[in-house]
Design an enzyme around this catalytic site. Structure first.
Site, short mmCIF file in Angstrom:
data_model
loop_
_atom_site.label_atom_id
_atom_site.label_comp_id
_atom_site.label_asym_id
_atom_site.label_seq_id
_atom_site.Cartn_x
_atom_site.Cartn_y
_atom_site.Cartn_z
CB SER A 15 40.76 -30.28 -27.12
OG SER A 15 40.97 -31.64 -26.85
CE1 TYR A 20 40.23 -29.25 -21.41
CE2 TYR A 20 39.86 -31.06 -22.94
CZ TYR A 20 40.64 -30.03 -22.49
OH TYR A 20 41.84 -29.75 -23.11
P1 NAD Z 1 49.45 -27.51 -18.73
O1 NAD Z 1 48.80 -27.96 -17.51
O2 NAD Z 1 50.80 -28.04 -19.02
O3 NAD Z 1 49.48 -25.92 -18.81
C1 NAD Z 1 48.33 -25.15 -18.62
C2 NAD Z 1 48.74 -23.79 -18.11
O4 NAD Z 1 47.56 -23.00 -17.96
C3 NAD Z 1 49.40 -23.87 -16.73
O5 NAD Z 1 50.56 -23.07 -16.70
C4 NAD Z 1 48.33 -23.33 -15.78
O6 NAD Z 1 48.85 -22.70 -14.62
C5 NAD Z 1 47.63 -22.35 -16.70
N1 NAD Z 1 46.27 -22.04 -16.24
C6 NAD Z 1 45.30 -22.89 -15.87
N2 NAD Z 1 44.21 -22.21 -15.50
C7 NAD Z 1 44.50 -20.89 -15.65
C8 NAD Z 1 43.80 -19.69 -15.41
N3 NAD Z 1 42.54 -19.71 -14.93
N4 NAD Z 1 44.40 -18.50 -15.67
C9 NAD Z 1 45.67 -18.46 -16.14
N5 NAD Z 1 46.41 -19.57 -16.36
C10 NAD Z 1 45.83 -20.77 -16.12
O7 NAD Z 1 48.46 -27.90 -19.93
P2 NAD Z 1 48.77 -27.95 -21.50
O8 NAD Z 1 48.74 -29.37 -21.89
O9 NAD Z 1 49.94 -27.13 -21.84
O10 NAD Z 1 47.41 -27.30 -22.02
C11 NAD Z 1 47.40 -26.09 -22.75
C12 NAD Z 1 46.11 -26.03 -23.56
O11 NAD Z 1 46.04 -27.16 -24.42
C13 NAD Z 1 44.86 -26.09 -22.69
O12 NAD Z 1 43.89 -25.21 -23.20
C14 NAD Z 1 44.39 -27.52 -22.84
O13 NAD Z 1 43.01 -27.63 -22.61
C15 NAD Z 1 44.79 -27.81 -24.27
N6 NAD Z 1 44.95 -29.21 -24.61
C16 NAD Z 1 45.85 -29.97 -23.96
C17 NAD Z 1 45.99 -31.31 -24.31
C18 NAD Z 1 46.96 -32.22 -23.61
O14 NAD Z 1 46.96 -33.43 -23.86
N7 NAD Z 1 47.80 -31.72 -22.70
C19 NAD Z 1 45.22 -31.86 -25.34
C20 NAD Z 1 44.30 -31.04 -25.99
C21 NAD Z 1 44.19 -29.71 -25.63
#
Ligand code: NAD
Length: 288
Positions: free
Chosen positions: A142, A155
């Site tokens: 992130s 986080y």
């Molecule tokens: P999202 O909520 O759209 O998708 C996350 C997915 O992970 C979901 O389908 C959820 O069901 C799945 N998930 C959660 N816990 C789980 C578990 N224990 N086992 C299996 N699946 C699980 O989120 P996103 O934005 O697509 O995030 C994806 C990655 O990007 C994450 O690691 C998040 O920390 C990182 N991230 C996101 C952002 C943002 O702004 N959205 C920014 C920086 C980093």
């Protein structure tokens, strides 16, 4: 540039957001894709959509922080797809609120899903990648691994750890002379919808880290920059690189002031997250 046609890929958290957008791109590239996710309804919908696109898709219900389940599904992936060429650790979990106001279980759970889960999945596939001297592991970290975010202490900790793990494993395989194995850490800024909906910085902060409009912007970075160009780091938006340089140059007491100056102190004030999902509230329970 690497061609991805025919590659066998595992995407964790591939039912929504960045994961699903990445799966769509991988299917278009001609990859076989296995998805591990714990949201059943979204997993089924993703499988249906990707299969309709012509993809060879294998979708499994999985909590990536469950070591035994990961072990079981790693065997299933070998059976379904043959060797696993690419592992994308994308599933993520977040709770917001000041550290001292949160149940400690929230912090532990974030480490379990965001960090320990990577130990499990990487430990499954890295040994066979070492034997073949080929493979690519992409870990989604992130922007908060570069500028810590108050209200997201666990986080932030977990995403620094993801970066550290990716970095040290790269050096370990290089030390072992396995130049064919690649590691990438991906550092997205905040995406305006979904998991980080409502996260905000002030005007100055938005100049330094402009919000990302949709998940596919990050998915494009994963496929085009990480997988095809084999970059070590994928940082989107690029302005976050400035934060990296500043962190390396500026004394920490100044850095802390800059962090508050750009609004990081109130970044989760209006946070809502993805409503109705496990990471959308600051409570301890983990079910939808
Ligand atoms: P999202 O909520 O759209 O998708 C996350 C997915 O992970 C979901 O389908 C959820 O069901 C799945 N998930 C959660 N816990 C789980 C578990 N224990 N086992 C299996 N699946 C699980 O989120 P996103 O934005 O697509 O995030 C994806 C990655 O990007 C994450 O690691 C998040 O920390 C990182 N991230 C996101 C952002 C943002 O702004 N959205 C920014 C920086 C980093």
């Amino acid at each position: 540039m690497e061609q991805l046609q025919g590659k066998k890929v595992i995407v964790t958290g591939g039912a929504l957001g960045i994961g699903l957008a990445t799966c769509r791109r991988l299917v278009r590239e001609g990859c076989d894709v296995t998805i591990w996710d714990l949201s059943k309804k979204e997993l089924d919908a993703a499988e249906k959509e990707l299969t309709a696109m012509g993809g060879n898709v294998f979708a499994y219900l999985c909590d990536v922080s469950d070591k035994d389940r990961v072990h079981e599904l790693a065997a299933a992936a070998r059976k379904d797809m043959g060797q696993v060429d690419i592992l994308i650790n994308n599933a993520g979990f977040v709770r917001h609120g000041m550290f001292w106001e949160q149940p400690v279980e929230n912090a532990v759970k974030q480490m379990d899903v965001n960090v320990n889960a990577l130990f499990y999945s990487i430990h499954e596939f890295l040994p066979e990648m070492m034997e073949r001297n080929s493979g690519h592991i992409v870990n989604v970290s992130s922007g908060v691994a570069i500028s810590s975010a108050p209200g997201l202490a666990a986080y932030t900790t977990s995403k620094w750890a993801v970066w550290g793990l990716t970095d040290v494993l790269r050096l370990e395989v290089m030390t072992a002379g396995k130049k064919g194995i690649k590691f990438t850490s991906v550092h997205p800024g905040n995406i305006v919808t979904g998991m980080f909906e409502g996260f905000s910085l002030n005007v100055l902060g938005r100049l330094l880290a402009p919000p990302v409009k949709d998940h596919d912007v990050i998915a494009k970075g994963i496929v085009e920059k990480a997988l095809k160009k084999k970059r070590h780091l994928v940082v989107i938006p690029w302005q976050i690189y400035i934060g990296m340089i500043v962190r390396g140059l500026v004394p920490n007491f100044i850095l802390a002031r800059i962090a508050l100056l750009i609004g990081l102190g109130s970044c989760v004030k209006n946070y809502t997250g993805r409503k109705g999902y496990i990471h959308s509230t600051s409570e301890a329970e983990t079910e939808k």
